[in-house]
Design an enzyme around this catalytic site. Sequence first.
Site, PDB file in Angstrom:
ATOM      1  CE  LYS A  11      -3.767   0.308   2.468  1.00 49.76           C
ATOM      2  NZ  LYS A  11      -4.799   0.000   3.477  1.00 49.76           N
ATOM      3  NE  ARG A  36       1.868  -0.321   9.691  1.00 52.12           N
ATOM      4  CZ  ARG A  36       1.542   0.980   8.997  1.00 52.12           C
ATOM      5  NH1 ARG A  36       2.447   1.403   8.337  1.00 52.12           N
ATOM      6  NH2 ARG A  36       0.583   1.585   9.293  1.00 52.12           N
ATOM      7  CB  THR A  93      14.317  -0.259   2.088  1.00 46.93           C
ATOM      8  OG1 THR A  93      13.016  -1.072   1.948  1.00 46.93           O
ATOM      9  CG2 THR A  93      14.025   0.528   3.516  1.00 46.93           C
ATOM     10  CB  ALA A 116      19.822  -0.401  -6.660  1.00 44.50           C
ATOM     11  CG  MET A 119      16.207   0.096  -7.824  1.00 42.12           C
ATOM     12  SD  MET A 119      15.296  -1.316  -7.712  1.00 42.12           S
ATOM     13  CE  MET A 119      15.815  -1.765  -5.894  1.00 42.12           C
ATOM     14  CG  HIS A 149      13.371  12.984  -2.213  1.00 44.91           C
ATOM     15  ND1 HIS A 149      14.800  13.107  -2.300  1.00 44.91           N
ATOM     16  CD2 HIS A 149      13.079  11.664  -2.970  1.00 44.91           C
ATOM     17  CE1 HIS A 149      15.501  12.372  -2.884  1.00 44.91           C
ATOM     18  NE2 HIS A 149      14.408  11.675  -3.693  1.00 44.91           N
ATOM     19  CE  LYS A 153      14.611  10.427   0.656  1.00 51.45           C
ATOM     20  NZ  LYS A 153      14.348   8.727   0.514  1.00 51.45           N
ATOM     21  CB  THR A 160      19.993   8.722  -4.880  1.00 51.99           C
ATOM     22  OG1 THR A 160      18.894   7.926  -4.960  1.00 51.99           O
ATOM     23  CG2 THR A 160      20.409   9.049  -6.105  1.00 51.99           C
TER      24      THR A 160
END
Length: 260
Positions: A11, A36, A93, A116, A119, A149, A153, A160
């Site tokens: 989700k 969860r 993650t 990574a 991606m 971001h 977040k 990155t």
Amino acid sequence: MQTQVIVMGAKGRMGSTISKLAMEDSQLDLVGVVEREDNLDGLDSLSCKVDSDLSRILDSFPGAVVIDFTVPEASMETVEKCSSAGAAAVIGTTGFTAEQSQKLESLAASTRLFWAPNMSVGINVLIQILPELLKSLGEKYDLEIMEIHHKFKKDAPSGTAVKLAQILAETKGLDMDRHGVYARHGIIGERQKDEVGVQTLRGGDVVGEHTFYFLGPGERVEVTHRAHSRETFAQGALRAARWLVEQKPGKLYSMADIFA
Ligand SMILES: NC(=O)C1=CN([C@@H]2O[C@H](COP(=O)(O)OP(=O)(O)OC[C@H]3O[C@@H](n4cnc5c(N)ncnc54)[C@H](O)[C@@H]3O)[C@@H](O)[C@H]2O)C=CC1
Ligand SMILES: O=C(O)C1=N[C@H](C(=O)O)C[C@H](O)C1
């Protein structure tokens, strides 16, 4: 032969995107999703197993590839369960501690494991070419990184930015543990030659933007990557899943292994 896929965090912003694209991909079979215990509502519309415990789904599909874009603690549990079941795991993650990252490396010796922090094709091409750009510019060019971001977040700087800062710092013979500067405030004095600044902006619905600054005498070079849709990351994750299922354990694989 379709690749069986189990999506963790179904989700979430990434988990829901990956699940949607997996269902549209003829090479993939979405056999299960995990969320969860308190966040399972609304998933029963998916035509696959829905559970809060990955192990119960792996009991039915031990050959599946698990794709996990959740939170560090959950991803570590995912990798442990995949290792026990002999399943493969693609982890997207970010925000792992140094200890958790070392654990991922050690489990990769016996588990088909891929991680990574980004991606997208664009960022992974930059991972390949920015070190050469920095070398060509030479030591007079100061390195700074900025990332932006969305307001949801949870970790900072982005995975990155952390990854590319490490790679580019090493190109300059530096070490982010010693030379990274993550905030500047007050009378800070002149910038030292061996600093690498990483700045974080948060707000709105920015999917992901990274700018790499190479600041030299009389000029600067700026390279910016902007992700417009999470599908760019999700397509990378599904590409990794199709690739990883054919590999053997032995190393913590990354996008560079797929590009090779
Ligand atoms: N590698 C890449 O290309 C990308 C990585 N990311 C990273 O992916 C992670 C997730 O990002 P978002 O999807 O935006 O977060 P999100 O918060 O929207 O989604 C995370 C989901 O994981 C679920 N979750 C948490 N604990 C769980 C557990 N124990 N079992 C099952 N589900 C659990 C949450 O309920 C939530 O639905 C972040 O670390 C982010 O940095 C995000 C985009 C691209
Ligand atoms: O949390 C996100 O959204 C993203 N996280 C990854 C990161 O931390 O680098 C990748 C991408 O920038 C989106």
